[in-house]
Write an enzyme that holds these catalytic residues in place. Structure first.
Site, mmCIF file in Angstrom:
data_model
loop_
_atom_site.group_PDB
_atom_site.id
_atom_site.type_symbol
_atom_site.label_atom_id
_atom_site.label_comp_id
_atom_site.label_asym_id
_atom_site.label_seq_id
_atom_site.Cartn_x
_atom_site.Cartn_y
_atom_site.Cartn_z
ATOM 1 N N HIS A 1 0.835 -1.205 0.000
ATOM 2 C CA HIS A 1 0.000 0.000 0.000
ATOM 3 C C HIS A 1 0.866 1.250 0.000
ATOM 4 C CE1 HIS A 1 0.747 0.749 4.298
ATOM 5 N NE2 HIS A 1 0.507 -0.528 4.524
ATOM 6 N N CYS B 1 3.248 -4.557 6.610
ATOM 7 C CA CYS B 1 3.063 -4.518 5.158
ATOM 8 C C CYS B 1 4.296 -3.930 4.478
ATOM 9 C CB CYS B 1 1.838 -3.659 4.831
ATOM 10 S SG CYS B 1 0.294 -4.306 5.520
#
Length: 164
Positions: free
Chosen positions: A128, A140
């Site tokens: 992201h 992430c």
């Protein structure tokens, strides 16, 4: 390695013969991922979905799916829907995919502990947008908006995120 793989190296990802600066989890890299440890799991992770905010951008690839106002992701390891997309209202612990900030305007979903989740092994390893350069994630991999969009537009259904 395939031509359309993303390969994580110290401080950047290699993709299509280019280097893209990235951020990883505040817990560094791990071979033993646990829910809430903030670490990014090593391994070969397939990119299995592309989600985007249709009110903020055009679909980056034809197979991308829009994020709706009630779309969530369960991170409740004791719930049957652990590490699955769910919809509001949803009482157990979760992440809202439609955020007020731009961090989840575009999400590449990996197959980390998904779709068959093992409780406690960690949820939602996404690719992201970063908060800012070098700012760690909760596990992430994150990029600048422009780099993330370029990567998403050039993905193939067989693309993988390789973390060594």
């Amino acid at each position: 390695m395939k031509a359309f793989d993303l390969v994580l190296m110290p401080g950047h990802v290699r993709f299509l013969n280019s280097r893209f600066p990235c951020s990883i989890g505040r817990g560094g890299l791990t071979d033993d991922k646990r829910e809430g440890d903030g670490a990014t799991p090593r391994g070969v992770h397939r990119i299995v979905d592309v989600l985007y905010r249709a009110d903020r951008m055009a679909p980056p690839v034809t197979w991308a799916r829009p994020i709706g106002p009630n779309d969530l992701w369960s991170d409740a390891s004791d719930d049957a829907a652990y590490n699955q997309p769910v919809r509001a209202p949803y009482a157990p612990s979760h992440e809202r995919l439609r955020r007020t900030d731009p961090m989840y305007d575009l999400i590449l979903v990996t197959d980390w502990n998904y779709p068959k989740a093992m409780p406690g092994k960690g949820s939602a390893i996404f690719v992201h947008q970063w908060r800012r350069p070098g700012w760690p994630t909760a596990g992430c991999v994150a990029f600048s908006r422009a780099d993330l969009l370029f990567i998403a537009q050039n993905l193939r259904p067989e693309s993988r995120l390789i973390i060594r």
